[in-house]
Design an enzyme around this catalytic site. Structure first.
Site, PDB file in Angstrom:
ATOM      1  N   SER A   5       0.834  -1.203   0.000  1.00 17.73           N
ATOM      2  CA  SER A   5       0.000   0.000   0.000  1.00 17.73           C
ATOM      3  C   SER A   5       0.873   1.260   0.000  1.00 17.73           C
ATOM      4  O   SER A   5       1.562   1.514  -0.992  1.00 17.73           O
ATOM      5  CB  SER A   5      -0.985  -0.047   1.178  1.00 17.73           C
ATOM      6  OG  SER A   5      -2.017   0.887   1.020  1.00 17.73           O
ATOM      7  N   HIS A  36      -4.674  -1.630  -4.093  1.00 18.25           N
ATOM      8  CA  HIS A  36      -6.034  -2.046  -3.708  1.00 18.25           C
ATOM      9  C   HIS A  36      -7.016  -1.818  -4.857  1.00 18.25           C
ATOM     10  O   HIS A  36      -8.132  -1.330  -4.672  1.00 18.25           O
ATOM     11  CB  HIS A  36      -6.492  -1.289  -2.457  1.00 18.25           C
ATOM     12  CG  HIS A  36      -5.517  -1.348  -1.325  1.00 18.25           C
ATOM     13  ND1 HIS A  36      -5.035  -2.539  -0.831  1.00 18.25           N
ATOM     14  CD2 HIS A  36      -4.920  -0.356  -0.598  1.00 18.25           C
ATOM     15  CE1 HIS A  36      -4.185  -2.278   0.156  1.00 18.25           C
ATOM     16  NE2 HIS A  36      -4.086  -0.971   0.308  1.00 18.25           N
TER      17      HIS A  36
END
Length: 243
Positions: free
Chosen positions: A133, A169
């Site tokens: 991330s 994501h």
């Protein structure tokens, strides 16, 4: 033994739930170690800057390292660097793994402590740079982030070791894909490389050489600009063996 060339594994994954500990390292973290060519007990530096160096999460990572057989060190920057020589510490590692959180805050704090040059030195020396991330976006020119609030925005001051944008994501947060397309189409982000949850992208130098996955049915994507529009190409990842 360092990797034979500068190597980055940028991911939207790396952890899985565990029965006896809070979490275990999933296949992407193990693949980062494999890419390093580490012999014996691999040395992995964990950086939790993006979530404020949470000591409880550091403990979870140490436990995951014990299960995996890794020698984990946590490089904290709050309230001060936890080692005297940050650049030297990074050079001693096989892998640097950067956790998720606020990529905007991470970049600001790293800038104060000159981690951008320390990370570049480690990368060029063959230490594998990796993370999830925020720990993926940081290696790129920029990407999409919720660092500034619930509405996703662009961040464009990444370290730019990789001269692309990064979308993380991509399959689990509905606004990620359309915002990437918008930012590539209007020129805010360059060509952008994206990962579904559980997928990682392997780079040798700045060349994307492979997509890999710790989950079935996931994808990676390259989004490029064509006039005033964005064009998306799917890359099928190689399925990693479960550790």
């Amino acid at each position: 033994m360092p990797a034979p060339q500068p190597t980055i594994l940028a991911t939207s994954g790396g952890y899985r739930p565990a029965s006896r500990t809070y979490l275990e390292f999933d296949a992407l973290v193990h693949h980062a170690v494999e890419l390093s060519g580490a012999q014996g007990r691999p040395k992995v530096a964990f950086l939790g800057t993006a979530s404020g160096d949470q000591r409880f999460f550091n403990d979870h990572v140490h436990q995951a390292g014990r299960v995996a057989g890794f020698d984990i060190s946590t490089l904290d920057l709050f309230p001060m660097p936890s080692v005297d020589d940050v650049a030297g510490h990074l050079l001693e590692q096989d892998v640097v793994w950067v956790n998720g959180g606020s990529v905007a805050n991470l970049l600001a704090v790293w800038g104060v402590h000159d981690l951008d040059s320390a990370m570049r030195g480690a990368w060029e020396a063959g230490v594998v740079l990796s993370g999830v991330s925020a720990g993926s976006i940081c290696w790129y020119a920029g990407g999409t982030t919720d660092s500034f609030g619930p509405e996703l925005r662009a961040v464009t001051n990444g370290l730019a070791f990789l001269p692309y944008g990064n979308g993380v994501h991509y399959d689990s947060e509905a606004r990620r894909r359309p915002l990437v397309h918008e930012l590539v189409a209007n020129g805010t982000l360059p060509d952008t490389h994206c990962t579904d949850d559980g997928v990682g992208l392997v780079y040798h130098g700045t060349e994307l050489v492979e997509a890999v996955s710790e989950r079935d049915g996931k994808g990676a994507y390259v989004v490029t600009r064509d006039g005033d529009a964005a064009v998306e190409e799917r890359i099928e990842p190689r399925r990693l063996r479960n550790p």
